[in-house]
Design an enzyme around this catalytic site. Structure first.
Site, PDB file in Angstrom:
ATOM      1  N   GLN A   1     -17.380  40.985 -47.552  1.00  0.00           N
ATOM      2  CA  GLN A   1     -18.600  39.856 -47.919  1.00  0.00           C
ATOM      3  C   GLN A   1     -20.055  40.333 -47.744  1.00  0.00           C
ATOM      4  OE1 GLN A   1     -16.946  38.712 -45.564  1.00  0.00           O
ATOM      5  NE2 GLN A   1     -17.008  37.510 -44.016  1.00  0.00           N
TER       6      GLN A   1
ATOM      7  N   ARG B   1     -18.255  22.543 -45.313  1.00  0.00           N
ATOM      8  CA  ARG B   1     -19.588  23.164 -45.436  1.00  0.00           C
ATOM      9  C   ARG B   1     -20.293  21.420 -46.237  1.00  0.00           C
ATOM     10  NH1 ARG B   1     -20.227  28.870 -44.125  1.00  0.00           N
ATOM     11  NH2 ARG B   1     -22.553  29.267 -44.937  1.00  0.00           N
TER      12      ARG B   1
ATOM     13  N   ASN C   1     -30.506  33.539 -45.528  1.00  0.00           N
ATOM     14  CA  ASN C   1     -30.188  33.925 -44.013  1.00  0.00           C
ATOM     15  C   ASN C   1     -31.479  35.361 -43.323  1.00  0.00           C
ATOM     16  OD1 ASN C   1     -27.376  34.030 -45.990  1.00  0.00           O
ATOM     17  ND2 ASN C   1     -26.640  34.288 -43.348  1.00  0.00           N
TER      18      ASN C   1
ATOM     19  N   ARG D   1     -23.795  40.165 -47.529  1.00  0.00           N
ATOM     20  CA  ARG D   1     -25.829  38.587 -47.024  1.00  0.00           C
ATOM     21  C   ARG D   1     -26.831  39.959 -47.288  1.00  0.00           C
ATOM     22  NH1 ARG D   1     -22.198  35.291 -47.436  1.00  0.00           N
ATOM     23  NH2 ARG D   1     -21.994  33.822 -45.521  1.00  0.00           N
TER      24      ARG D   1
ATOM     25  N   ASP E   1     -16.380  29.678 -48.324  1.00  0.00           N
ATOM     26  CA  ASP E   1     -17.429  30.802 -46.834  1.00  0.00           C
ATOM     27  C   ASP E   1     -17.905  31.720 -48.166  1.00  0.00           C
ATOM     28  OD1 ASP E   1     -16.919  32.464 -43.426  1.00  0.00           O
ATOM     29  OD2 ASP E   1     -18.657  33.910 -45.708  1.00  0.00           O
TER      30      ASP E   1
ATOM     31  N   TYR F   1     -23.863  20.057 -44.601  1.00  0.00           N
ATOM     32  CA  TYR F   1     -25.194  20.369 -44.946  1.00  0.00           C
ATOM     33  C   TYR F   1     -25.873  21.235 -46.431  1.00  0.00           C
ATOM     34  CZ  TYR F   1     -28.161  24.516 -43.461  1.00  0.00           C
ATOM     35  OH  TYR F   1     -29.616  25.594 -43.240  1.00  0.00           O
ATOM     36  N   ASP F   2     -24.550  21.416 -47.129  1.00  0.00           N
ATOM     37  CA  ASP F   2     -25.400  21.677 -48.432  1.00  0.00           C
ATOM     38  C   ASP F   2     -25.686  20.218 -49.435  1.00  0.00           C
ATOM     39  OD1 ASP F   2     -23.908  23.846 -47.127  1.00  0.00           O
ATOM     40  OD2 ASP F   2     -22.169  24.507 -48.609  1.00  0.00           O
TER      41      ASP F   2
ATOM     42  N   SER G   1     -26.346  36.774 -34.142  1.00  0.00           N
ATOM     43  CA  SER G   1     -26.400  36.352 -33.020  1.00  0.00           C
ATOM     44  C   SER G   1     -25.082  37.102 -32.336  1.00  0.00           C
ATOM     45  CB  SER G   1     -26.967  35.166 -32.198  1.00  0.00           C
ATOM     46  OG  SER G   1     -26.473  34.381 -33.770  1.00  0.00           O
TER      47      SER G   1
HETATM   48  P1  NAD Z   1     -32.545  25.553 -35.094  1.00  0.00           P
HETATM   49  O1  NAD Z   1     -30.929  24.616 -35.364  1.00  0.00           O
HETATM   50  O2  NAD Z   1     -32.363  26.921 -34.355  1.00  0.00           O
HETATM   51  O3  NAD Z   1     -33.371  24.829 -35.180  1.00  0.00           O
HETATM   52  C1  NAD Z   1     -33.057  23.545 -36.106  1.00  0.00           C
HETATM   53  C2  NAD Z   1     -34.237  22.284 -35.045  1.00  0.00           C
HETATM   54  O4  NAD Z   1     -34.576  20.770 -35.347  1.00  0.00           O
HETATM   55  C3  NAD Z   1     -33.596  22.351 -33.992  1.00  0.00           C
HETATM   56  O5  NAD Z   1     -34.534  22.777 -32.654  1.00  0.00           O
HETATM   57  C4  NAD Z   1     -33.192  21.075 -33.571  1.00  0.00           C
HETATM   58  O6  NAD Z   1     -33.229  20.454 -32.083  1.00  0.00           O
HETATM   59  C5  NAD Z   1     -33.551  20.424 -34.607  1.00  0.00           C
HETATM   60  N1  NAD Z   1     -32.992  19.096 -35.005  1.00  0.00           N
HETATM   61  C6  NAD Z   1     -31.583  19.179 -35.493  1.00  0.00           C
HETATM   62  N2  NAD Z   1     -31.547  17.256 -35.952  1.00  0.00           N
HETATM   63  C7  NAD Z   1     -32.508  17.236 -35.347  1.00  0.00           C
HETATM   64  C8  NAD Z   1     -32.804  15.530 -35.676  1.00  0.00           C
HETATM   65  N3  NAD Z   1     -31.916  14.802 -36.704  1.00  0.00           N
HETATM   66  N4  NAD Z   1     -34.351  15.220 -35.373  1.00  0.00           N
HETATM   67  C9  NAD Z   1     -35.231  15.731 -34.471  1.00  0.00           C
HETATM   68  N5  NAD Z   1     -34.540  17.109 -34.315  1.00  0.00           N
HETATM   69  C10 NAD Z   1     -34.125  17.745 -35.045  1.00  0.00           C
HETATM   70  O7  NAD Z   1     -32.388  26.267 -36.765  1.00  0.00           O
HETATM   71  P2  NAD Z   1     -33.222  27.161 -37.397  1.00  0.00           P
HETATM   72  O8  NAD Z   1     -32.494  28.410 -37.852  1.00  0.00           O
HETATM   73  O9  NAD Z   1     -35.212  27.648 -37.102  1.00  0.00           O
HETATM   74  O10 NAD Z   1     -33.341  26.595 -39.077  1.00  0.00           O
HETATM   75  C11 NAD Z   1     -34.563  25.322 -39.257  1.00  0.00           C
HETATM   76  C12 NAD Z   1     -34.637  25.366 -41.100  1.00  0.00           C
HETATM   77  O11 NAD Z   1     -34.416  26.160 -41.535  1.00  0.00           O
HETATM   78  C13 NAD Z   1     -33.437  23.829 -40.507  1.00  0.00           C
HETATM   79  O12 NAD Z   1     -33.767  22.928 -41.465  1.00  0.00           O
HETATM   80  C14 NAD Z   1     -32.153  24.785 -41.579  1.00  0.00           C
HETATM   81  O13 NAD Z   1     -31.327  24.588 -42.318  1.00  0.00           O
HETATM   82  C15 NAD Z   1     -33.658  26.054 -42.588  1.00  0.00           C
HETATM   83  N6  NAD Z   1     -32.777  27.111 -42.614  1.00  0.00           N
HETATM   84  C16 NAD Z   1     -32.734  28.121 -41.876  1.00  0.00           C
HETATM   85  C17 NAD Z   1     -31.787  29.465 -41.640  1.00  0.00           C
HETATM   86  C18 NAD Z   1     -31.743  30.714 -40.910  1.00  0.00           C
HETATM   87  O14 NAD Z   1     -31.103  32.021 -41.249  1.00  0.00           O
HETATM   88  N7  NAD Z   1     -32.285  30.373 -39.745  1.00  0.00           N
HETATM   89  C19 NAD Z   1     -31.308  29.347 -43.466  1.00  0.00           C
HETATM   90  C20 NAD Z   1     -31.763  27.984 -44.481  1.00  0.00           C
HETATM   91  C21 NAD Z   1     -32.402  27.237 -43.859  1.00  0.00           C
HETATM   92  N1  UDP Z   2     -19.278  36.088 -39.885  1.00  0.00           N
HETATM   93  C1  UDP Z   2     -18.094  37.187 -39.396  1.00  0.00           C
HETATM   94  N2  UDP Z   2     -18.149  36.826 -37.791  1.00  0.00           N
HETATM   95  C2  UDP Z   2     -18.574  36.091 -36.838  1.00  0.00           C
HETATM   96  C3  UDP Z   2     -19.978  34.834 -37.650  1.00  0.00           C
HETATM   97  C4  UDP Z   2     -20.147  34.931 -38.846  1.00  0.00           C
HETATM   98  O1  UDP Z   2     -17.803  38.269 -40.333  1.00  0.00           O
HETATM   99  O2  UDP Z   2     -18.713  36.060 -35.819  1.00  0.00           O
HETATM  100  C5  UDP Z   2     -19.435  35.725 -41.127  1.00  0.00           C
HETATM  101  C6  UDP Z   2     -19.337  34.354 -41.710  1.00  0.00           C
HETATM  102  O3  UDP Z   2     -18.058  34.576 -41.691  1.00  0.00           O
HETATM  103  C7  UDP Z   2     -20.419  35.030 -42.864  1.00  0.00           C
HETATM  104  C8  UDP Z   2     -21.380  36.094 -42.621  1.00  0.00           C
HETATM  105  O4  UDP Z   2     -20.527  36.040 -41.547  1.00  0.00           O
HETATM  106  O5  UDP Z   2     -19.598  35.169 -44.093  1.00  0.00           O
HETATM  107  C9  UDP Z   2     -22.976  34.795 -42.344  1.00  0.00           C
HETATM  108  O6  UDP Z   2     -22.213  34.236 -41.634  1.00  0.00           O
HETATM  109  P1  UDP Z   2     -23.176  32.932 -40.403  1.00  0.00           P
HETATM  110  O7  UDP Z   2     -22.724  32.015 -40.203  1.00  0.00           O
HETATM  111  O8  UDP Z   2     -24.434  33.730 -40.327  1.00  0.00           O
HETATM  112  O9  UDP Z   2     -23.772  32.215 -41.986  1.00  0.00           O
HETATM  113  P2  UDP Z   2     -23.741  31.693 -43.354  1.00  0.00           P
HETATM  114  O10 UDP Z   2     -22.605  32.009 -43.508  1.00  0.00           O
HETATM  115  O11 UDP Z   2     -24.553  30.370 -43.237  1.00  0.00           O
HETATM  116  O12 UDP Z   2     -24.142  32.504 -44.642  1.00  0.00           O
END
Ligand code: NAD
Ligand code: UDP
Ligand code: UDP
Length: 329
Positions: free
Chosen positions: A220, A153, A185, A222, A284, A156-157, A200
């Site tokens: 776990q 991870r 989340n 969230r 995780d 990303y992190d 999803s």
């Molecule tokens: P998402 O994957 O639906 O959207 C990300 C978008 O960025 C996509 O449309 C993708 O095509 C675009 N993208 C990826 N790499 C790119 C690049 N190099 N150049 C241009 N575009 C690029 O995800 P999301 O859930 O909508 O997340 C949006 C933002 O919010 C992200 O930065 C994500 O890290 C942050 N975020 C989301 C969540 C969540 O739960 N949804 C939680 C924490 C942080």
């Molecule tokens: N998870 C799960 N089943 C799935 C997908 C995810 O049990 O089909 C768990 C995953 O291991 C994590 C939590 O759900 O503990 C949230 O996962 P997600 O990928 O949505 O987000 P994140 O781990 O980045 O918070």
């Protein structure tokens, strides 16, 4: 009266760049900014986003889409930047981890360089993942986190942590107006149906009558925030006083175990899916819950939409999507 209103709209209209604007959160943000009368420039390389999310904006006179990868420089003229470009689900960000780090780090440098030239505000979509597997619960913004720098991870992190560093260094070094949101989340319509995120996944599995895959023992936790609430928080942060930089947690503090989520989805979809248990992925986090004291005091923001109301909308979205897919095949 009408003339007065039109004049005010014109005065406050901005041209706003949303990177990642074809993604889940980005497309909702584009909608809300357009509703407020702004012009929106959406830049996205469509790695995880899709044109379907912004199809309805195709002929909108104040909306523009450019296919662009933020790891390359971008020269446009805007008044504000929301930097959301980055794959967000573990399946997608681990698909090409080097590109993920580049997107966060080079993307931040380019968007900060753009904001520096334009002297405009820039907001970074950071994440609760900067806290890693937290040892402080709930997580407050002054907690520095517990992150593995070399795990699956980490791209990303650590990418997101480095982006935060860049935002604060540009702020200190160049006096730029920055805003950093740590998003927890979030779920809702337009999530990618196969990006492996838990909400999803569970809904798609339940609608198909497949077994629900619980990773680990499902204890776990969230905290799930509905997309409309989250977008409201992002926009309030962008509109906050210049001195407010964040980081500010944005998320719903109501915590659920993953098993509770699975049971709720099964009940709400009326599915007869069973539960199957799979190995917990490495690193995780065991629990995650935002402390939103800062957001509620500084931004006067708190989530309003409960899990069941948000899931109702989300289930309806995935049901339509599934029916459309079935009709095509
Ligand atoms: P998402 O994957 O639906 O959207 C990300 C978008 O960025 C996509 O449309 C993708 O095509 C675009 N993208 C990826 N790499 C790119 C690049 N190099 N150049 C241009 N575009 C690029 O995800 P999301 O859930 O909508 O997340 C949006 C933002 O919010 C992200 O930065 C994500 O890290 C942050 N975020 C989301 C969540 C969540 O739960 N949804 C939680 C924490 C942080
Ligand atoms: N998870 C799960 N089943 C799935 C997908 C995810 O049990 O089909 C768990 C995953 O291991 C994590 C939590 O759900 O503990 C949230 O996962 P997600 O990928 O949505 O987000 P994140 O781990 O980045 O918070
Ligand atoms: N940049 C950009 N658009 C601009 C201005 C800069 O994409 O309108 C990029 C530029 O390519 C550079 C990065 O932003 O690599 C950082 O810019 P900065 O001015 O901070 O650094 P420098 O150009 O001095 O390396």
């Amino acid at each position: 009266m009408l003339r007065h209103r039109v004049a005010r709209l014109y005065d406050s209209r901005k041209r706003i760049l949303v990177t990642g604007g074809a993604g889940f959160l980005g497309s909702h943000l584009c909608d809300r900014l357009l509703e407020q009368g702004h012009e929106v420039l959406c830049a996205d390389n469509l790695f995880t986003g899709t044109k379907r999310n912004i199809d309805h904006l195709h002929n909108h006179p104040r909306f523009e889409f450019i296919r662009h990868d933020v790891t390359f420089p971008l020269f446009v003229e805007v008044d504000e930047i929301y930097n959301l470009a980055c794959p967000a689900s573990p399946v997608h960000y681990q698909h090409d981890p080097v590109q993920t780090t580049k997107t966060s780090v080079h993307g931040a440098i380019n968007m900060l360089g753009l904001a520096k030239r334009l002297r405009c505000r820039i907001l970074q979509a950071s994440t609760s993942e900067v806290y890693g597997d937290p040892q402080v619960h709930p997580q407050t913004e002054d907690y520095w986190g517990h992150v593995n720098p070399i795990g699956l991870r980490s791209c990303y992190d650590e990418g997101k942590r480095c982006a935060e560093t860049l935002f604060f260094d540009y702020h200190r070094q160049h006096g730029m107006e920055i805003k950093v949101a740590r998003i927890f989340n979030t779920y809702g319509p337009r999530m990618h149906p196969r990006d492996g995120r838990v909400v999803s996944n569970f809904i798609m599995q339940a609608l198909a009558g497949d077994d629900i895959t619980i990773f680990g023992d499902g204890t776990q936790s969230r905290s799930f925030c509905y997309v409309d609430d989250l977008i409201d928080g992002l926009m309030r942060l962008m509109a906050s006083e210049p001195g407010i930089t964040g980081p500010i947690n944005l998320g719903n503090p109501v915590e659920f175990t993953i098993r509770e989520l699975a049971e709720t989805v099964i009940r709400m979809t009326g599915s007869d899916s069973g539960l199957v248990y799979r190995d917990l992925p490495s690193d995780d986090p065991l629990q995650r819950q935002p402390d939103i004291t800062r957001a509620s005091t500084i931004l006067k923001w708190e989530p309003k939409i409960g899990l069941e109301d948000g899931l109702t909308e989300t289930i309806a979205y995935f049901r339509d999507l599934q029916q459309a897919e079935e009709a095509r095949t």
